[in-house]
Every structure is written in structure tokens, then in C-alpha cells.
Motif scaffolding. Sequence first.
Motif, PDB file in Angstrom:
ATOM      1  N   ALA A 182       0.879  -1.064  -0.168  1.00 42.67           N
ATOM      2  CA  ALA A 182      -0.140   0.025  -0.125  1.00 42.67           C
ATOM      3  C   ALA A 182       1.032   1.305  -0.104  1.00 42.67           C
ATOM      4  O   ALA A 182       0.344   2.539  -0.288  1.00 42.67           O
ATOM      5  N   THR A 183       2.011   0.965   0.329  1.00 41.30           N
ATOM      6  CA  THR A 183       3.157   2.162   0.243  1.00 41.30           C
ATOM      7  C   THR A 183       4.018   2.057  -0.804  1.00 41.30           C
ATOM      8  O   THR A 183       4.771   0.995  -0.962  1.00 41.30           O
ATOM      9  N   VAL A 184       3.806   2.550  -2.199  1.00 35.19           N
ATOM     10  CA  VAL A 184       4.606   2.446  -3.246  1.00 35.19           C
ATOM     11  C   VAL A 184       5.351   3.558  -3.864  1.00 35.19           C
ATOM     12  O   VAL A 184       4.930   4.728  -3.823  1.00 35.19           O
ATOM     13  N   ASP A 185       6.488   3.401  -4.069  1.00 31.18           N
ATOM     14  CA  ASP A 185       7.457   4.245  -4.853  1.00 31.18           C
ATOM     15  C   ASP A 185       7.877   3.907  -6.123  1.00 31.18           C
ATOM     16  O   ASP A 185       8.104   2.742  -6.343  1.00 31.18           O
ATOM     17  N   VAL A 186       7.970   4.716  -7.014  1.00 30.06           N
ATOM     18  CA  VAL A 186       8.482   4.464  -8.377  1.00 30.06           C
ATOM     19  C   VAL A 186       9.411   5.181  -8.663  1.00 30.06           C
ATOM     20  O   VAL A 186       9.821   6.541  -8.488  1.00 30.06           O
ATOM     21  N   ALA A 187      10.431   4.404  -9.063  1.00 33.16           N
ATOM     22  CA  ALA A 187      11.928   4.576  -9.543  1.00 33.16           C
ATOM     23  C   ALA A 187      11.905   5.217 -10.887  1.00 33.16           C
ATOM     24  O   ALA A 187      12.074   4.475 -11.801  1.00 33.16           O
ATOM     25  N   GLU A 188      11.780   6.439 -11.119  1.00 30.81           N
ATOM     26  CA  GLU A 188      11.357   7.080 -12.164  1.00 30.81           C
ATOM     27  C   GLU A 188      12.779   7.713 -12.898  1.00 30.81           C
ATOM     28  O   GLU A 188      12.673   7.639 -14.321  1.00 30.81           O
ATOM     29  N   VAL A 222       2.844 -15.638  -4.649  1.00 27.81           N
ATOM     30  CA  VAL A 222       2.897 -15.051  -6.205  1.00 27.81           C
ATOM     31  C   VAL A 222       3.622 -16.035  -7.018  1.00 27.81           C
ATOM     32  O   VAL A 222       4.766 -16.506  -6.618  1.00 27.81           O
ATOM     33  N   ALA A 223       3.204 -16.469  -8.181  1.00 28.23           N
ATOM     34  CA  ALA A 223       3.581 -17.568  -9.065  1.00 28.23           C
ATOM     35  C   ALA A 223       3.812 -16.996 -10.453  1.00 28.23           C
ATOM     36  O   ALA A 223       3.072 -16.119 -10.744  1.00 28.23           O
ATOM     37  N   VAL A 224       4.474 -17.719 -11.174  1.00 30.74           N
ATOM     38  CA  VAL A 224       4.726 -17.335 -12.406  1.00 30.74           C
ATOM     39  C   VAL A 224       3.442 -17.532 -13.253  1.00 30.74           C
ATOM     40  O   VAL A 224       2.867 -18.796 -12.843  1.00 30.74           O
ATOM     41  N   GLY A 225       2.954 -16.370 -14.076  1.00 31.07           N
ATOM     42  CA  GLY A 225       1.517 -16.656 -14.645  1.00 31.07           C
ATOM     43  C   GLY A 225       0.629 -15.693 -14.154  1.00 31.07           C
ATOM     44  O   GLY A 225      -0.593 -15.561 -14.664  1.00 31.07           O
ATOM     45  N   ASP A 226       0.716 -15.446 -12.834  1.00 31.68           N
ATOM     46  CA  ASP A 226      -0.183 -14.630 -11.931  1.00 31.68           C
ATOM     47  C   ASP A 226      -0.141 -13.341 -12.518  1.00 31.68           C
ATOM     48  O   ASP A 226       0.768 -12.862 -13.276  1.00 31.68           O
ATOM     49  N   THR A 227      -1.087 -12.669 -12.303  1.00 27.79           N
ATOM     50  CA  THR A 227      -1.352 -11.318 -12.453  1.00 27.79           C
ATOM     51  C   THR A 227      -0.957 -10.339 -11.253  1.00 27.79           C
ATOM     52  O   THR A 227      -1.435 -10.518 -10.100  1.00 27.79           O
ATOM     53  N   VAL A 228      -0.030  -9.259 -11.471  1.00 31.10           N
ATOM     54  CA  VAL A 228       0.458  -8.388 -10.373  1.00 31.10           C
ATOM     55  C   VAL A 228       0.148  -6.821 -11.136  1.00 31.10           C
ATOM     56  O   VAL A 228       0.997  -6.729 -12.208  1.00 31.10           O
ATOM     57  N   ARG A 229      -0.626  -6.253 -10.615  1.00 29.52           N
ATOM     58  CA  ARG A 229      -1.105  -4.930 -11.055  1.00 29.52           C
ATOM     59  C   ARG A 229      -0.466  -3.678 -10.179  1.00 29.52           C
ATOM     60  O   ARG A 229      -0.557  -3.812  -8.921  1.00 29.52           O
ATOM     61  N   VAL A 230       0.054  -2.517 -10.464  1.00 29.45           N
ATOM     62  CA  VAL A 230       0.200  -1.429 -10.001  1.00 29.45           C
ATOM     63  C   VAL A 230      -0.850  -0.541 -10.268  1.00 29.45           C
ATOM     64  O   VAL A 230      -1.029  -0.186 -11.393  1.00 29.45           O
ATOM     65  N   THR A 231      -1.730   0.003  -9.200  1.00 29.71           N
ATOM     66  CA  THR A 231      -2.897   0.678  -9.362  1.00 29.71           C
ATOM     67  C   THR A 231      -2.930   1.911  -8.568  1.00 29.71           C
ATOM     68  O   THR A 231      -2.324   1.936  -7.501  1.00 29.71           O
ATOM     69  N   ARG A 232      -3.947   2.839  -8.917  1.00 28.45           N
ATOM     70  CA  ARG A 232      -4.132   3.992  -7.971  1.00 28.45           C
ATOM     71  C   ARG A 232      -5.192   3.550  -6.887  1.00 28.45           C
ATOM     72  O   ARG A 232      -6.086   2.419  -6.947  1.00 28.45           O
ATOM     73  N   ARG A 233      -5.089   4.068  -5.615  1.00 28.09           N
ATOM     74  CA  ARG A 233      -5.799   3.698  -4.468  1.00 28.09           C
ATOM     75  C   ARG A 233      -7.118   3.397  -4.748  1.00 28.09           C
ATOM     76  O   ARG A 233      -7.897   2.570  -4.301  1.00 28.09           O
TER      77      ARG A 233
END
Length: 118
Positions: free
Chosen positions: A16-22, A105-116
Motif C-alpha cells: 500500500a506504500t509504493v514508490d516508483v523509481a522514475e 505469487v507464482a509465474v503466470g499470475d497477474t500483479v498490477r500497480v494501481t491507483r488507490r
Amino acid sequence: MHVVHDHDGATETLAATVDVAESFLARARGLMFRASVPSDYALVFEFDERKRRDVHMVFVPFDIDVLWLVDDEVQATETLSAWTGLGAAAADRLVELPAGAASDVAVGDTVRVTRRDA
């Protein structure tokens, strides 16, 4: 922003605390020189194309989980050891989390970065 894991019809928040290395500097530094990160933390690296992405643990004094994603699909997942861990896989996005956060988390699963609010 937050990082969510979709699997078996369920959605789980990984961070829930996410930084993006831009910037180039932020990407090069990653988690180096930090004493720790919160248990609900993720550092996300976004790239324009799918390509082999290397992760090293030089100057990172704690273990982490790394997810290599292509179009939100997990291509590889690995727990890297403090100081000496190395990992690589093809990705257009990397997600670094505290060790154990991505244990389901396993290969093939979906992991998304989303807005709150998404």
C-alpha cells in the motif's frame, strides 16, 4: 498507488506504500543504503520495453522479493539475499518487496500497480 496480486479469482494487496523509481539515479540506487523498508512497501521500476532486467543486492542489508512482469503477468519471482543476491529475467516492470511479501505469487499470475481508488 498500490500493488495488487490477482489469482484464483481473488485480489490481494501486496503493498500500500509504493514508490516508483522514475529517474536514472533512482533506478540505479534502488533500495541501496536503506536500513529497512515498511512491511507494506514496494519499489516499482517501469520500462518502455520488455528486456532482460538485472537486480543486485549490493549495499542492500535486507532480503527482498523481486517480481519481473510483462504486461502485468509475472514472468519470474525470486527472493534475493541481502548484500549478495543477484537475479535476472525479462520484464517491462520490476517490483521489489520485503522478503515474504510475494510468497504466494507464482509465474503466470497477474500483479498490477494501481491507483488507490481503482
